[in-house]
Design a protein around this motif. Structure first.
Motif, PDB file in Angstrom:
ATOM      1  N   GLY A 127      85.610  60.939  50.878  1.00 25.83           N
ATOM      2  CA  GLY A 127      84.596  60.325  51.480  1.00 25.83           C
ATOM      3  C   GLY A 127      82.356  61.639  51.650  1.00 25.83           C
ATOM      4  O   GLY A 127      81.825  61.234  51.713  1.00 25.83           O
ATOM      5  N   ARG A 170      86.389  64.229  47.587  1.00 25.02           N
ATOM      6  CA  ARG A 170      86.304  63.136  47.080  1.00 25.02           C
ATOM      7  C   ARG A 170      87.074  61.566  48.096  1.00 25.02           C
ATOM      8  O   ARG A 170      86.955  60.434  48.200  1.00 25.02           O
ATOM      9  CB  ARG A 170      86.496  61.974  45.086  1.00 25.02           C
ATOM     10  N   GLU A 187      79.143  63.541  39.539  1.00 21.90           N
ATOM     11  CA  GLU A 187      78.622  64.835  41.100  1.00 21.90           C
ATOM     12  C   GLU A 187      79.149  65.764  40.793  1.00 21.90           C
ATOM     13  O   GLU A 187      78.593  66.817  41.573  1.00 21.90           O
ATOM     14  CB  GLU A 187      78.575  64.502  42.133  1.00 21.90           C
ATOM     15  N   ASP A 214      78.325  63.536  54.646  1.00 21.42           N
ATOM     16  CA  ASP A 214      78.795  62.647  54.128  1.00 21.42           C
ATOM     17  C   ASP A 214      77.796  62.035  52.846  1.00 21.42           C
ATOM     18  O   ASP A 214      76.395  61.457  53.296  1.00 21.42           O
ATOM     19  CB  ASP A 214      78.604  61.362  55.659  1.00 21.42           C
ATOM     20  N   ALA A 215      78.936  61.070  51.801  1.00 22.14           N
ATOM     21  CA  ALA A 215      78.964  61.161  50.854  1.00 22.14           C
ATOM     22  C   ALA A 215      77.625  59.582  51.144  1.00 22.14           C
ATOM     23  O   ALA A 215      76.873  58.901  49.951  1.00 22.14           O
ATOM     24  CB  ALA A 215      79.411  60.366  49.759  1.00 22.14           C
ATOM     25  N   ARG A 216      78.297  58.782  51.868  1.00 24.50           N
ATOM     26  CA  ARG A 216      77.111  57.461  51.848  1.00 24.50           C
ATOM     27  C   ARG A 216      75.878  57.559  52.424  1.00 24.50           C
ATOM     28  O   ARG A 216      74.832  56.627  52.071  1.00 24.50           O
ATOM     29  CB  ARG A 216      78.147  56.456  52.398  1.00 24.50           C
ATOM     30  N   THR A 217      76.146  57.838  53.716  1.00 25.50           N
ATOM     31  CA  THR A 217      75.054  58.378  55.184  1.00 25.50           C
ATOM     32  C   THR A 217      74.183  58.788  54.176  1.00 25.50           C
ATOM     33  O   THR A 217      73.212  58.835  55.354  1.00 25.50           O
ATOM     34  CB  THR A 217      75.472  58.185  56.059  1.00 25.50           C
ATOM     35  N   GLY A 218      74.685  60.799  53.947  1.00 18.88           N
ATOM     36  CA  GLY A 218      73.746  62.283  54.055  1.00 18.88           C
ATOM     37  C   GLY A 218      74.296  63.027  55.185  1.00 18.88           C
ATOM     38  O   GLY A 218      72.904  63.786  54.946  1.00 18.88           O
ATOM     39  N   GLU A 219      74.581  61.845  56.164  1.00 15.41           N
ATOM     40  CA  GLU A 219      74.557  63.004  57.626  1.00 15.41           C
ATOM     41  C   GLU A 219      75.896  63.742  57.624  1.00 15.41           C
ATOM     42  O   GLU A 219      77.209  63.750  56.726  1.00 15.41           O
ATOM     43  CB  GLU A 219      75.050  62.213  58.805  1.00 15.41           C
TER      44      GLU A 219
END
Length: 345
Positions: free
Chosen positions: A326, A323, A316, A271-276
């Motif tokens: 996300g 994209r 990136e 996940d681009a926001r959480t890294g999970e």
């Protein structure tokens, strides 16, 4: 050794010249199609019986699919479009050196791959193809290098030099370092899927199929065969092949965030926001966006290549479907300072 650099005032003309050179394979392809359509390049064969292709799995499978990708890319002027997108990134001053390396690399790969994908026939023979990776095949490949390769390599040199015009600027490193790892991981996954289809799915299907022994259907390329899935003539084995392909990517991205190919190249989808890891739903959408688009009749490969070109304008280097969802493809990091520590699961 000092790397090539152009003056700032010469950069934009160099990019435009590179775009013109990169468009040469497209011009040549459409010229050949025009000649064949209107009879100038027509031919006739009388009394000739030969073997048009052999079962040189998995090389024949890869060759067939690469030929479709290269023909689509050249037919839709993807190399020239990549150069123009690189010029746009240069004008916007968006990681110009990174973008230049990406575009130049794409041009070099296209130039090298193009002579590898045709089926070369034995000189003076009767439609008998030259075995892949044989000495005669290598000679045929080297002999097929021509104006397309010269133009693409020249365009790559111009792009690389033009992307380094600003004297005194510090080189910019790719933010994720996945530009070359992603296609190599995709190739590894492709070979794994082809092997699974040929060595596991095909024998199992032959045991339950009413046709008895199933012919070596998976010995040829997947893109053309699986294209029948969305048409009326789809067969049960084609549906099974597509299901296997989608299951391979979806299950691994959902459980571990990476496939066998990504594990080998030490990258993962997060996940681009959480890294999970992505959830099962988004992993399913991402799975459909890549292999499923590739088999849409007529326009599938075009859409897939267009999504890939969007990476040239992204800091990136992420493709369009990532994209939109996300998601991001990142390098696998170690939890300790030991470079030999195992990867995160």
């Amino acid at each position: 050794m000092r790397r090539p650099r152009l003056r700032a005032g010469h950069a934009v003309p160099a990019w435009l010249a590179a775009a013109a050179l990169a468009a040469v394979p497209t011009w040549e392809l459409w010229r050949e199609r025009w000649e064949l359509q209107y009879g100038e390049g027509s031919f006739e064969i009388h009394g000739c019986v030969g073997v048009l292709s052999g079962d040189e799995w998995p090389l024949s499978t890869l060759r067939d699919d690469l030929s479709r990708v290269v023909e689509t890319a050249e037919g839709w002027a993807v190399p020239a479009l990549a150069v123009l997108l690189g010029l746009l990134a240069y004008v916007r001053d968006t990681g110009r050196e990174v973008v230049g390396r990406r575009v130049a690399g794409l041009l070099v790969v296209t130039a090298v791959v193009e002579p590898l994908v045709p089926m070369y026939t034995v000189p003076g023979g009767c439609l008998e193809t030259i075995p892949l990776l044989s000495a005669d095949w290598f000679r045929a490949v080297l002999g097929s290098w021509g104006s397309n390769q010269l133009c693409l390599l020249s365009a790559a040199a111009l792009v690389y030099a033009a992307s380094r015009t600003a004297a005194g600027e510090e080189p910019v490193a790719a933010a994720t370092g996945t530009a070359w790892r992603r296609p190599v991981a995709a190739l590894a996954d492709y070979l794994v899927v082809v092997a699974a289809l040929r060595l596991v799915v095909e024998p199992a299907w032959s045991l339950i199929s009413s046709d008895g022994i199933w012919p070596t259907w998976f010995g040829q390329g997947l893109l053309g065969r699986l294209g029948n899935v969305l048409e009326a003539r789809a067969r049960p084995e084609e549906l099974l092949a597509l299901f296997t392909l989608l299951l391979y990517f979806w299950a691994q991205h959902t459980l571990w965030g990476r496939t066998l190919g990504k594990r080998l190249l030490r990258v993962r989808v997060v996940d681009a926001r959480t890294g999970e890891r992505l959830g099962a739903g988004r992993a399913a959408l991402r799975t459909l966006a890549f292999p499923f688009l590739a088999v849409v009749p007529d326009i599938g490969l075009v859409l897939l290549l267009a999504g890939g070109l969007a990476a040239f304008l992204d800091a990136e280097g992420q493709v369009l479907h990532d994209r939109l969802l996300g998601a991001a493809v990142v390098r696998t990091r170690h939890t300790t300072g030991d470079p030999h520590a195992p990867d995160l699961p």
